[in-house]
Design an enzyme around this catalytic site. Structure first.
Site, PDB file in Angstrom:
ATOM      1  N   GLU A 195     -12.491  54.565   3.896  1.00  0.00           N
ATOM      2  CA  GLU A 195     -12.464  53.951   2.568  1.00  0.00           C
ATOM      3  C   GLU A 195     -12.406  52.420   2.654  1.00  0.00           C
ATOM      4  OE1 GLU A 195     -13.065  55.294  -0.174  1.00  0.00           O
ATOM      5  OE2 GLU A 195     -12.309  53.913  -1.705  1.00  0.00           O
ATOM      6  N   HIS A 230      -5.231  36.422  16.608  1.00  0.00           N
ATOM      7  CA  HIS A 230      -5.071  37.035  17.922  1.00  0.00           C
ATOM      8  C   HIS A 230      -4.479  38.441  17.740  1.00  0.00           C
ATOM      9  CE1 HIS A 230      -5.047  33.192  20.676  1.00  0.00           C
ATOM     10  NE2 HIS A 230      -6.090  33.235  19.854  1.00  0.00           N
TER      11      HIS A 230
HETATM   12  C1  MRU Z   1      -1.863  30.880  22.876  1.00  0.00           C
HETATM   13  S1  MRU Z   1      -2.944  29.559  23.106  1.00  0.00           S
HETATM   14  C2  MRU Z   1      -4.317  30.000  22.135  1.00  0.00           C
HETATM   15  C3  MRU Z   1      -5.380  28.945  22.062  1.00  0.00           C
HETATM   16  O1  MRU Z   1      -5.914  28.712  23.318  1.00  0.00           O
HETATM   17  C4  MRU Z   1      -6.485  29.363  21.140  1.00  0.00           C
HETATM   18  O2  MRU Z   1      -7.014  30.629  21.532  1.00  0.00           O
HETATM   19  C5  MRU Z   1      -6.108  29.434  19.715  1.00  0.00           C
HETATM   20  O3  MRU Z   1      -6.382  30.396  19.024  1.00  0.00           O
HETATM   21  C6  MRU Z   1      -5.394  28.337  19.043  1.00  0.00           C
HETATM   22  O4  MRU Z   1      -5.893  27.088  19.409  1.00  0.00           O
HETATM   23  P1  MRU Z   1      -5.239  25.775  18.780  1.00  0.00           P
HETATM   24  O5  MRU Z   1      -5.951  24.641  19.434  1.00  0.00           O
HETATM   25  O6  MRU Z   1      -3.773  25.815  19.098  1.00  0.00           O
HETATM   26  O7  MRU Z   1      -5.456  25.863  17.297  1.00  0.00           O
HETATM   27 ZN    ZN Z   2      -7.715  31.868  19.857  1.00  0.00          ZN
END
Ligand code: MRU
Ligand code: ZN
Length: 269
Positions: A171, A146
């Site tokens: 690069e 994320h």
């Molecule tokens: C902050 S919640 C994020 C989730 O919805 C999802 O996007 C994620 O990346 C992780 O999912 P998860 O089921 O906890 O492995």
């Molecule tokens: Zn996610």
């Protein structure tokens, strides 16, 4: 401090001091098919090793590192490893940087049966996406982050009306493989253009599966797919390739965001 409240009863097989995901997440119901499960002994053997390169140890170690980079913050993101016929998967909705090997799920690749399911946890919602990289691209590791810069480039591309991130003459592009197959051996060159497809986000992570698979088919050379306003999936033939590509891409996204702020084009004239 909220963290302290997690350090309550340990699972019987825990042998280290850190809290594991099982304690973080007791709200999830048990759902296991006992008939198909390996015996408890076999199941524990799947995730027990002193080898730091064992997939169960590696996933925990990588997620700790990724947390410091802001890639798996607030339970988001994750990592899965395919080791031959075994798929190692993190639990859902847990602090990924606190996971222990005993928190991991292990799936049999051929049958898709879980050989190991930790009680009270459920497998990551990213599992169908990780499986897409394993099955469609023969990946050995898939990382979902994320990362803020990954999200920002999707927003910049959205504002520019494109669903492909494109950049050239940096690069670090040389850290990304050209594609698949004999004629695409090796990495991109300095003058090559890096292109990463972007798919729309969905309300539930698992619902990204179809569009991610479609993007992989449409962009057969790609090793990554950005998810608009969400993050990125990056895969490689092994952990080292997935990790270094993820690092290279994130570095490129950081530069891209800074270049945009400075009014510099991603594709120089
Ligand atoms: C902050 S919640 C994020 C989730 O919805 C999802 O996007 C994620 O990346 C992780 O999912 P998860 O089921 O906890 O492995
Ligand atoms: Zn996610």
């Amino acid at each position: 401090m909220a963290f302290v409240t997690l350090q309550t009863p340990r699972s019987p097989h825990s042998s280290t001091k850190n809290v594991g995901a099982e304690q973080q997440c007791r709200q999830f119901p048990r759902s296991r098919s006992k008939s198909k499960m390996a015996t408890t002994h076999d199941a524990e053997a799947l995730i027990t090793s002193h080898d730091p390169h064992h997939p169960a140890n590696l996933i925990c170690e990588l997620c700790k590192k990724f947390y410091t980079l802001g890639w798996v913050t607030g339970t988001g993101g994750g990592t899965s490893i395919r080791d031959g016929e075994r798929i190692y998967i993190a639990p859902s909705g847990v602090q990924k940087e606190l996971m222990k090997p005993q928190d991991l799920f292990v799936m049999d690749y051929a049958t898709r049966e879980y050989l190991r399911r930790p009680p009270v946890l459920k497998p990551s919602a990213c599992t169908p996406l990780f499986m897409a990289a394993f099955t469609l691209r023969g990946a050995g590791c898939c990382i979902h982050t994320h990362s803020k810069d990954a999200v920002l480039v999707t927003l910049l591309c959205e504002a520019a009306g494109t669903d492909v991130f494109e950049i050239q003459k940096l690069e670090q592009i040389k850290g990304i493989p050209k594609g698949y197959g004999e004629e695409k051996k090796g990495n991109l060159g300095y003058h090559d253009r890096l292109r990463i497809p972007i798919i729309d986000n969905t309300a539930h992570e698992e619902d990204l599966k179809d569009t991610l698979e479609a993007a992989i088919q449409q962009w057969p050379d790609t090793h990554a797919v950005l998810v608009k306003r969400h993050g990125i999936y990056v895969w490689g033939k092994d952990v080292a390739q997935a990790k270094t590509q993820c690092e290279s891409l994130d570095y490129i996204f950081q530069l891209a965001v800074e270049m945009h702020k400075l009014g510099l084009p991603w594709i120089p004239k």
